[in-house]
Design a protein around this motif. Sequence first.
Motif, PDB file in Angstrom:
ATOM      1  N   TYR A  46       0.650  -1.429  -0.076  1.00 16.49           N
ATOM      2  CA  TYR A  46       0.175  -0.016  -0.018  1.00 16.49           C
ATOM      3  C   TYR A  46       0.906   1.559  -0.070  1.00 16.49           C
ATOM      4  CZ  TYR A  46      -3.419  -3.333   0.811  1.00 16.49           C
ATOM      5  OH  TYR A  46      -4.265  -4.883   0.215  1.00 16.49           O
ATOM      6  N   ALA A  47       2.107   1.240   0.174  1.00 16.80           N
ATOM      7  CA  ALA A  47       2.818   2.358   0.032  1.00 16.80           C
ATOM      8  C   ALA A  47       3.168   3.036  -1.945  1.00 16.80           C
ATOM      9  CB  ALA A  47       4.630   1.647  -0.459  1.00 16.80           C
ATOM     10  N   ASP A  48       2.135   1.889  -2.319  1.00 20.42           N
ATOM     11  CA  ASP A  48       1.786   2.875  -3.791  1.00 20.42           C
ATOM     12  C   ASP A  48       0.714   3.024  -3.734  1.00 20.42           C
ATOM     13  OD1 ASP A  48       1.495   2.674  -6.481  1.00 20.42           O
ATOM     14  OD2 ASP A  48       2.388   0.797  -6.918  1.00 20.42           O
ATOM     15  N   PRO A  49       0.793   4.632  -4.207  1.00 23.50           N
ATOM     16  CA  PRO A  49      -1.023   5.534  -3.885  1.00 23.50           C
ATOM     17  C   PRO A  49      -2.145   4.385  -5.022  1.00 23.50           C
ATOM     18  CG  PRO A  49       1.074   6.838  -4.200  1.00 23.50           C
ATOM     19  CD  PRO A  49       1.855   5.494  -4.151  1.00 23.50           C
ATOM     20  N   GLU A  50      -1.634   3.868  -6.465  1.00 22.91           N
ATOM     21  CA  GLU A  50      -2.474   3.595  -7.112  1.00 22.91           C
ATOM     22  C   GLU A  50      -2.671   2.075  -7.136  1.00 22.91           C
ATOM     23  OE1 GLU A  50      -4.885   3.479 -11.134  1.00 22.91           O
ATOM     24  OE2 GLU A  50      -4.028   4.373  -9.886  1.00 22.91           O
ATOM     25  N   VAL A  51      -2.111   1.115  -6.372  1.00 23.42           N
ATOM     26  CA  VAL A  51      -2.485   0.426  -5.963  1.00 23.42           C
ATOM     27  C   VAL A  51      -3.038   0.320  -4.659  1.00 23.42           C
ATOM     28  CG1 VAL A  51      -1.604  -2.085  -4.757  1.00 23.42           C
ATOM     29  CG2 VAL A  51      -0.762  -1.303  -7.008  1.00 23.42           C
ATOM     30  N   ARG A  52      -3.693   1.402  -4.280  1.00 21.21           N
ATOM     31  CA  ARG A  52      -3.980   1.420  -2.833  1.00 21.21           C
ATOM     32  C   ARG A  52      -6.179   1.698  -3.546  1.00 21.21           C
ATOM     33  NH1 ARG A  52      -4.310   2.934   2.719  1.00 21.21           N
ATOM     34  NH2 ARG A  52      -1.917   3.175   2.811  1.00 21.21           N
ATOM     35  N   ARG A  53      -5.325   2.251  -4.137  1.00 14.48           N
ATOM     36  CA  ARG A  53      -6.784   3.422  -5.310  1.00 14.48           C
ATOM     37  C   ARG A  53      -7.850   1.906  -5.840  1.00 14.48           C
ATOM     38  NH1 ARG A  53      -9.041   4.490  -9.654  1.00 14.48           N
ATOM     39  NH2 ARG A  53      -7.088   3.697 -10.884  1.00 14.48           N
ATOM     40  N   VAL A  54      -6.768   0.954  -6.687  1.00 12.53           N
ATOM     41  CA  VAL A  54      -7.481  -0.096  -7.349  1.00 12.53           C
ATOM     42  C   VAL A  54      -7.970  -0.928  -6.239  1.00 12.53           C
ATOM     43  CG1 VAL A  54      -7.123  -2.089  -8.606  1.00 12.53           C
ATOM     44  CG2 VAL A  54      -6.713  -0.016  -9.392  1.00 12.53           C
ATOM     45  N   ARG A  55      -7.643  -1.491  -5.057  1.00 13.69           N
ATOM     46  CA  ARG A  55      -7.726  -2.547  -4.490  1.00 13.69           C
ATOM     47  C   ARG A  55      -8.938  -2.136  -3.325  1.00 13.69           C
ATOM     48  NH1 ARG A  55      -3.509  -6.759  -1.693  1.00 13.69           N
ATOM     49  NH2 ARG A  55      -2.909  -7.090  -3.633  1.00 13.69           N
ATOM     50  N   GLU A  56      -9.010  -0.513  -3.255  1.00 11.83           N
ATOM     51  CA  GLU A  56      -9.426  -0.196  -2.530  1.00 11.83           C
ATOM     52  C   GLU A  56     -11.310  -0.108  -2.890  1.00 11.83           C
ATOM     53  OE1 GLU A  56      -7.599   3.387   0.290  1.00 11.83           O
ATOM     54  OE2 GLU A  56      -8.489   3.704  -1.868  1.00 11.83           O
ATOM     55  N   GLY A  57     -11.010   0.436  -4.672  1.00 11.45           N
ATOM     56  CA  GLY A  57     -12.206   0.251  -5.357  1.00 11.45           C
ATOM     57  C   GLY A  57     -12.844  -0.920  -5.631  1.00 11.45           C
ATOM     58  N   ALA A  58     -11.742  -2.411  -5.001  1.00 11.52           N
ATOM     59  CA  ALA A  58     -12.132  -3.556  -5.380  1.00 11.52           C
ATOM     60  C   ALA A  58     -13.007  -4.234  -4.564  1.00 11.52           C
ATOM     61  CB  ALA A  58     -11.092  -4.519  -5.991  1.00 11.52           C
ATOM     62  N   VAL A  59     -13.375  -2.966  -2.984  1.00  8.85           N
ATOM     63  CA  VAL A  59     -13.698  -4.408  -1.656  1.00  8.85           C
ATOM     64  C   VAL A  59     -15.367  -3.467  -1.962  1.00  8.85           C
ATOM     65  CG1 VAL A  59     -14.159  -3.675   0.662  1.00  8.85           C
ATOM     66  CG2 VAL A  59     -11.313  -4.062  -0.878  1.00  8.85           C
ATOM     67  N   PRO A  60     -16.136  -3.603  -1.512  1.00  9.15           N
ATOM     68  CA  PRO A  60     -18.069  -3.846  -1.349  1.00  9.15           C
ATOM     69  C   PRO A  60     -18.034  -2.146  -0.235  1.00  9.15           C
ATOM     70  CG  PRO A  60     -18.593  -5.664  -1.861  1.00  9.15           C
ATOM     71  CD  PRO A  60     -15.825  -5.715  -1.632  1.00  9.15           C
ATOM     72  N   LEU A  61     -17.066  -1.958   0.422  1.00  9.72           N
ATOM     73  CA  LEU A  61     -17.238  -1.091   1.579  1.00  9.72           C
ATOM     74  C   LEU A  61     -16.150   0.085   0.979  1.00  9.72           C
ATOM     75  CD1 LEU A  61     -17.371  -3.355   4.595  1.00  9.72           C
ATOM     76  CD2 LEU A  61     -19.476  -2.099   3.360  1.00  9.72           C
ATOM     77  N   LYS A  62     -15.529  -0.030  -0.222  1.00 11.48           N
ATOM     78  CA  LYS A  62     -14.775   0.960  -0.407  1.00 11.48           C
ATOM     79  C   LYS A  62     -13.723   1.348   0.330  1.00 11.48           C
ATOM     80  CE  LYS A  62     -16.983   0.637  -3.870  1.00 11.48           C
ATOM     81  NZ  LYS A  62     -15.924  -0.452  -5.166  1.00 11.48           N
ATOM     82  N   ARG A  63     -13.220   1.000   1.474  1.00 12.81           N
ATOM     83  CA  ARG A  63     -11.827   0.748   1.775  1.00 12.81           C
ATOM     84  C   ARG A  63     -11.045  -0.485   2.699  1.00 12.81           C
ATOM     85  NH1 ARG A  63     -12.030  -0.377   7.812  1.00 12.81           N
ATOM     86  NH2 ARG A  63     -13.899  -0.966   8.504  1.00 12.81           N
ATOM     87  N   LEU A  64     -10.092  -0.479   2.719  1.00 13.78           N
ATOM     88  CA  LEU A  64      -9.345  -1.440   3.511  1.00 13.78           C
ATOM     89  C   LEU A  64      -9.053  -1.803   4.779  1.00 13.78           C
ATOM     90  CD1 LEU A  64      -5.978   0.214   1.711  1.00 13.78           C
ATOM     91  CD2 LEU A  64      -7.101  -1.819   1.053  1.00 13.78           C
ATOM     92  N   GLY A  65      -9.269  -2.700   4.549  1.00 16.65           N
ATOM     93  CA  GLY A  65      -9.256  -3.040   6.509  1.00 16.65           C
ATOM     94  C   GLY A  65      -8.372  -2.637   7.569  1.00 16.65           C
ATOM     95  N   THR A  66      -9.008  -2.536   9.078  1.00 12.63           N
ATOM     96  CA  THR A  66      -7.607  -2.440   9.480  1.00 12.63           C
ATOM     97  C   THR A  66      -6.833  -3.318  10.439  1.00 12.63           C
ATOM     98  OG1 THR A  66      -8.818  -0.951  11.205  1.00 12.63           O
ATOM     99  CG2 THR A  66      -8.313   0.460   9.145  1.00 12.63           C
ATOM    100  N   SER A  67      -5.755  -3.034  11.146  1.00 11.84           N
ATOM    101  CA  SER A  67      -5.380  -4.199  12.686  1.00 11.84           C
ATOM    102  C   SER A  67      -6.901  -4.492  13.865  1.00 11.84           C
ATOM    103  CB  SER A  67      -4.009  -3.728  12.862  1.00 11.84           C
ATOM    104  OG  SER A  67      -3.220  -3.989  12.009  1.00 11.84           O
ATOM    105  N   ASP A  68      -7.513  -2.866  13.892  1.00 12.07           N
ATOM    106  CA  ASP A  68      -8.540  -3.269  14.783  1.00 12.07           C
ATOM    107  C   ASP A  68      -9.833  -3.623  14.556  1.00 12.07           C
ATOM    108  OD1 ASP A  68      -6.603  -1.221  16.520  1.00 12.07           O
ATOM    109  OD2 ASP A  68      -8.156   0.925  15.173  1.00 12.07           O
ATOM    110  N   ASP A  69     -10.077  -3.235  12.985  1.00 11.42           N
ATOM    111  CA  ASP A  69     -10.894  -4.795  12.271  1.00 11.42           C
ATOM    112  C   ASP A  69     -11.051  -5.759  12.966  1.00 11.42           C
ATOM    113  OD1 ASP A  69     -12.546  -2.366  11.358  1.00 11.42           O
ATOM    114  OD2 ASP A  69     -11.164  -2.446   9.044  1.00 11.42           O
ATOM    115  N   ILE A  70      -9.819  -6.611  12.822  1.00  9.83           N
ATOM    116  CA  ILE A  70      -9.524  -7.385  12.804  1.00  9.83           C
ATOM    117  C   ILE A  70      -9.356  -8.056  14.529  1.00  9.83           C
ATOM    118  CG2 ILE A  70      -7.658  -9.426  12.299  1.00  9.83           C
ATOM    119  CD1 ILE A  70      -8.589  -8.458   9.893  1.00  9.83           C
ATOM    120  N   ALA A  71      -8.233  -7.419  15.009  1.00  8.92           N
ATOM    121  CA  ALA A  71      -8.823  -7.447  16.143  1.00  8.92           C
ATOM    122  C   ALA A  71      -9.693  -7.615  17.424  1.00  8.92           C
ATOM    123  CB  ALA A  71      -8.234  -6.193  17.206  1.00  8.92           C
ATOM    124  N   GLU A  72     -11.205  -6.401  16.996  1.00  6.76           N
ATOM    125  CA  GLU A  72     -12.501  -6.966  17.094  1.00  6.76           C
ATOM    126  C   GLU A  72     -13.208  -8.225  17.023  1.00  6.76           C
ATOM    127  OE1 GLU A  72     -14.169  -4.658  18.599  1.00  6.76           O
ATOM    128  OE2 GLU A  72     -12.969  -3.488  19.145  1.00  6.76           O
TER     129      GLU A  72
END
Length: 263
Positions: free
Chosen positions: A188-214
């Motif tokens: 995710y250091a590559d902004p374009e990779v981040r943009r494309v991957r975020e767009g592929a997720v129905p919720l339109k965002r990347l997950g976080t470690s907090d999401d997993i911890a919960e």
Amino acid sequence: MAEKWAVVTGAGSGIGAVVAGAAVKRGYRVAAWDLNREGLDALAADIGDGCVTRACDVTDEAAVEAAVADLPTSPAVLVNCAGLVRFGPLLDLSLADWELALRVNLTGTFLVARTVARRMAAAGQGSVVNIASINGVAAAPHAGSYTASKAGVIRLSEQQAMEWAPLGIRVNTVAPGLIDAGMSDAIYADPEVRRVREGAVPLKRLGTSDDIAEAVLFLASEQASYITGQCVTVDGGLTKATLANLPRPASIDSVGTDGPTGS
């Protein structure tokens, strides 16, 4: 009230460190294990007296047995976060890299869970949460042995759940999706990779470690006392979105008997 202990492997960085911190906030005393001594020191400085750290190689049977023997009581919870990746095309993957990922990700999960479960069985209760990946749910290009190792974690967890349920031990798996943390930092250091991957997720965002911890701490808790043998995929809907990412004409999006059918 007696202290509740949680063992978290891979706690020196990434998801493991966040899970350890979240467990302390929920009242657990945490035994944080990792080979990353610097990361463990930073974790201890961050969360204070609620954490006891130990340098432990999860693939070393004697080291794991010694670490479990040193716990003051049977842990209420085990979270197996320790893992690594060795990506690359299978045609070019070395045997050493193949075996390393399997040894850490799958064999390490087995060794730690088996050793901790023996103490849990003696106490008549416990909860194990093993960390897999969406790579263990669906294959991805050039994922090397990571996919096989994480698929193995999911099946191993089901086997553990079946065998250990009569002992009072629940076992579940969390499969993180595209998580902006830890081993994914370079991606995710590559902004374009981040943009494309975020767009592929129905919720339109990347997950976080907090999401997993919960998710992990829910499965570990009494609120999940009737849940065992399950794999909870925490991915914003990504693994169910194959058709959502394929185009089709808006003109067919109507309800009725006259329009075309199918996807």
